[in-house]
Design a protein around this motif. Structure first.
Motif, mmCIF file in Angstrom:
data_model
loop_
_atom_site.group_PDB
_atom_site.id
_atom_site.type_symbol
_atom_site.label_atom_id
_atom_site.label_comp_id
_atom_site.label_asym_id
_atom_site.label_seq_id
_atom_site.Cartn_x
_atom_site.Cartn_y
_atom_site.Cartn_z
ATOM 1 N N LYS A 223 1.648 -3.718 -19.140
ATOM 2 C CA LYS A 223 1.669 -3.104 -17.818
ATOM 3 C C LYS A 223 2.872 -3.598 -17.013
ATOM 4 N N VAL A 224 3.111 -2.914 -15.898
ATOM 5 C CA VAL A 224 4.221 -3.248 -14.999
ATOM 6 C C VAL A 224 3.649 -3.847 -13.724
ATOM 7 N N ILE A 225 4.287 -4.883 -13.227
ATOM 8 C CA ILE A 225 3.872 -5.550 -11.992
ATOM 9 C C ILE A 225 4.889 -5.240 -10.900
ATOM 10 N N ILE A 226 4.395 -4.879 -9.716
ATOM 11 C CA ILE A 226 5.261 -4.620 -8.569
ATOM 12 C C ILE A 226 4.947 -5.648 -7.486
ATOM 13 N N LEU A 227 5.954 -6.416 -7.102
ATOM 14 C CA LEU A 227 5.808 -7.424 -6.048
ATOM 15 C C LEU A 227 6.626 -7.002 -4.829
ATOM 16 N N VAL A 228 6.025 -7.135 -3.648
ATOM 17 C CA VAL A 228 6.697 -6.810 -2.393
ATOM 18 C C VAL A 228 6.803 -8.083 -1.559
ATOM 19 N N ASP A 229 7.990 -8.374 -1.081
ATOM 20 C CA ASP A 229 8.194 -9.565 -0.259
ATOM 21 C C ASP A 229 7.332 -9.484 1.000
ATOM 22 N N GLY A 230 6.595 -10.556 1.289
ATOM 23 C CA GLY A 230 5.711 -10.584 2.443
ATOM 24 C C GLY A 230 4.274 -10.226 2.120
ATOM 25 N N ASN A 231 3.997 -9.870 0.865
ATOM 26 C CA ASN A 231 2.648 -9.468 0.469
ATOM 27 C C ASN A 231 2.149 -10.386 -0.641
ATOM 28 N N ARG B 245 0.822 -1.206 0.000
ATOM 29 C CA ARG B 245 0.000 0.000 0.000
ATOM 30 C C ARG B 245 0.861 1.263 0.000
ATOM 31 N N LEU B 246 2.039 1.195 0.592
ATOM 32 C CA LEU B 246 2.943 2.335 0.600
ATOM 33 C C LEU B 246 3.264 2.779 -0.830
ATOM 34 N N ILE B 247 3.616 1.829 -1.677
ATOM 35 C CA ILE B 247 3.942 2.145 -3.073
ATOM 36 C C ILE B 247 2.691 2.595 -3.820
ATOM 37 N N GLN B 248 1.549 1.969 -3.536
ATOM 38 C CA GLN B 248 0.309 2.337 -4.200
ATOM 39 C C GLN B 248 -0.079 3.784 -3.898
ATOM 40 N N GLU B 249 0.132 4.216 -2.660
ATOM 41 C CA GLU B 249 -0.192 5.598 -2.309
ATOM 42 C C GLU B 249 0.703 6.587 -3.040
ATOM 43 N N GLU B 250 1.954 6.217 -3.242
ATOM 44 C CA GLU B 250 2.851 7.087 -4.004
ATOM 45 C C GLU B 250 2.409 7.187 -5.460
ATOM 46 N N ILE B 251 1.885 6.091 -6.006
ATOM 47 C CA ILE B 251 1.384 6.103 -7.382
ATOM 48 C C ILE B 251 0.099 6.921 -7.473
ATOM 49 N N ASP B 252 -0.774 6.786 -6.467
ATOM 50 C CA ASP B 252 -2.056 7.501 -6.482
ATOM 51 C C ASP B 252 -1.873 9.002 -6.336
ATOM 52 N N GLY B 253 -0.862 9.414 -5.608
ATOM 53 C CA GLY B 253 -0.715 10.833 -5.317
ATOM 54 C C GLY B 253 -1.497 11.199 -4.065
ATOM 55 N N GLU B 254 -1.433 12.450 -3.675
ATOM 56 C CA GLU B 254 -1.975 12.877 -2.382
ATOM 57 C C GLU B 254 -3.481 13.074 -2.386
ATOM 58 N N PHE B 255 -4.058 13.514 -3.517
ATOM 59 C CA PHE B 255 -5.458 13.921 -3.508
ATOM 60 C C PHE B 255 -6.321 13.094 -4.461
ATOM 61 N N SER B 256 -5.919 11.889 -4.777
ATOM 62 C CA SER B 256 -6.677 11.078 -5.722
ATOM 63 C C SER B 256 -7.813 10.329 -5.012
ATOM 64 N N ILE B 257 -9.032 10.489 -5.526
ATOM 65 C CA ILE B 257 -10.165 9.722 -5.002
ATOM 66 C C ILE B 257 -10.059 8.270 -5.441
ATOM 67 N N PHE B 258 -9.688 8.065 -6.701
ATOM 68 C CA PHE B 258 -9.616 6.729 -7.275
ATOM 69 C C PHE B 258 -8.240 6.110 -7.053
ATOM 70 N N SER B 259 -8.200 4.802 -7.053
ATOM 71 C CA SER B 259 -6.934 4.080 -7.017
ATOM 72 C C SER B 259 -6.372 4.040 -8.437
ATOM 73 N N LEU B 260 -5.188 4.560 -8.612
ATOM 74 C CA LEU B 260 -4.562 4.603 -9.927
ATOM 75 C C LEU B 260 -3.687 3.384 -10.163
ATOM 76 N N ASN B 261 -4.050 2.294 -9.513
ATOM 77 C CA ASN B 261 -3.376 1.017 -9.690
ATOM 78 C C ASN B 261 -4.386 -0.079 -9.399
ATOM 79 N N GLU B 262 -4.035 -1.284 -9.732
ATOM 80 C CA GLU B 262 -4.873 -2.440 -9.414
ATOM 81 C C GLU B 262 -4.041 -3.401 -8.571
#
Length: 480
Positions: free
Chosen positions: A248-256, A215-232
């Protein structure tokens, strides 16, 4: 203190113990080998993080088996790493930071008396669950296996299904205190390199103490004021692989056990994995999901507007059925109360023990169905309206649409109550302009409708013929 390894074995062990604050699970195994047992060596590892059988068979036994006379020379460390240690991965390092990172990851460090270099041997044994059915994205057809919490396992699973040398993986580390492995996955020649560069930039610029969720990376992708999730996100390998071949690009985080898919587009929220495995629903199911989105956002607001502003313009028979009654609460406050109750029930369902869900459902039925309606506190049609609203909500709930639906539903309910249909129209116009200007890693959120690209419409509101989809080239128009 210097970060360079000393030639004194005692000093090196002291340094490592201090680095780990003299924790009791840091094990130091002392050995002597060579013809006269004159060479001192220490194995350092964390108990519970290593495979002890691997240490015994691939490190200790080979070292103790060296009974010939060994000449002490500068290349001896390299000779031992290449000819004695039998583990699959062996590295020679000369600084303490590399050694401590290796120990944290469950590897063993081998240090020798008189040498300022150490050997890192891969003997990690981490606990992980086996491959199981994907729970959050159920589908009547397609693969059942979902991702796990182990990054290497997930990459291996995807590697076994994407059989091309163009499948690229970039490994990175996040965290200043606790380092977490993060991987970028994409297919060279299919992906837009601008998207890869933007995803790489976001991860490289993150400075945090630790990472335990994507979610940390997802929030950086969404930006500060985005209502919608700009990722899946997805835990299904078939969805992930389809996204890879879509460019598309896939981001994998160890432990998730979930993969983050970027860019995230509005119309991707209406797609489901089984649509690519069955014939039915090619032309209708995504349109139905789009209708569910509209119902979930606008239905409560429309009901309140009709009740407050348009009663005199409606046929008396409709007014009598939908609005008239001697209920205690007006429609707006009935909507607010029911939305709060339904939201609480959803939250409770995910948090209480499974054995008590039936009891919660029974209590909710009594409170909402029997008490609220029978006692004429809430109009029955209001309850039906909220029920339809949340049914539409659940259709899209697993596509990161929960938060946007809640925000937009409440926003339009307030606009309708205070300003009527004019408020809803103005709010919709502003929302549409806002969505058109959203970007996910530079890609327009409403693509391929806005900007309009007819060649990409074959997999948006309907699923085109599979042969055309599989052979088509995918590209995304960026902000330039």
């Amino acid at each position: 203190m210097s970060n360079t390894i000393h030639k004194s074995l005692e000093e090196n062990i002291k340094h490592l113990k201090e680095a780990f604050h003299n924790t009791d699970d840091l094990s130091v195994r002392k050995l002597k080998f060579g013809l006269n047992k004159s060479l001192k060596v220490n194995l350092i590892y964390l108990k519970g993080m290593v495979n002890k059988d691997s240490i015994q068979e691939n490190i200790i036994a080979p070292l103790l088996g060296l009974t010939k006379d060994i000449t002490i020379r500068n290349t001896m460390i390299d000779d031992v790493a290449e000819n004695v240690i039998r583990t699959a991965e062996v590295n020679v390092k000369n600084n303490f930071e590399d050694l401590t990172d290796a120990i944290i990851k469950g590897n063993a460090v081998i240090l020798f008396e008189g040498f300022n270099r150490g050997i890192i041997a891969e003997v990690a044994q981490t606990k992980e669950r086996g491959l199981e059915q994907a729970i959050s994205e159920r589908s009547p057809r397609g693969g059942d296996v979902g991702l796990t919490e182990k990054l290497d396992t997930n990459i291996s699973l995807l590697r076994s299904l994407v059989k091309t040398r163009d499948f690229c993986i970039e490994n990175k580390e996040l965290g200043t205190i606790s380092k977490t492995d993060v991987s970028l996955l994409y297919i060279k020649g299919v992906v837009d390199q601008g998207i890869v560069a933007e995803a790489r930039r976001i991860i490289d610029n993150l400075s945090v103490q630790y990472v335990i969720e994507s979610r940390l990376i997802q929030e950086e992708i969404d930006g500060e004021f985005s209502i919608f999730s700009l990722n899946e996100d997805s835990e299904r390998p078939d969805t992930i692989i389809g996204s890879l071949f879509d460019g598309k690009v896939i981001i994998l985080v160890d432990g998730n056990p979930y993969a983050t898919i970027v860019p995230g587009l509005f119309f991707s929220s209406f797609q489901a994995p089984d649509e690519y495995h069955t014939k039915g629903g090619r032309l209708t199911i995504r349109l139905l999901r789009l209708m569910a989105f509209i119902i979930s956002v606008y239905l409560p607001a429309v009901y309140v507007v009709l009740d407050k502003f348009e009663v005199d313009n409606l046929p008396k028979k409709i007014v009598k059925i939908l609005f008239e009654g001697n209920e205690l609460l007006p429609s707006f406050w009935s909507m607010v109360i029911l939305i709060v109750l339904f939201t609480l029930l959803i939250d409770i369902t995910f948090r209480v023990p499974t054995s008590t869900i039936i009891l919660v459902s029974f209590i909710a039925t009594i409170i909402i169905g029997e008490t609220a309606v029978s006692a004429k506190i809430i109009h029955p049609v209001v309850l039906i309206t909220i029920g339809l609203t949340f049914l539409g909500h659940f259709v899209l709930a697993n596509k990161l649409m929960t938060a946007p639906l809640n925000i937009l539903r409440n926003l339009f309910l307030l606009l309708g109550y205070f300003f009527g249909f004019n408020g809803i129209i103005v709010g919709t116009t502003i929302l549409f302009i806002y969505m058109v200007n959203l970007r996910s890693l530079g890609v327009p959120f409403m693509s391929p409708i806005i900007p309009f690209r007819i060649e990409e419409l074959k997999d948006t509101v309907y699923r085109g013929k599979l042969k055309r989809l599989l052979n088509s080239k995918h590209s995304y128009q960026d902000k330039n």
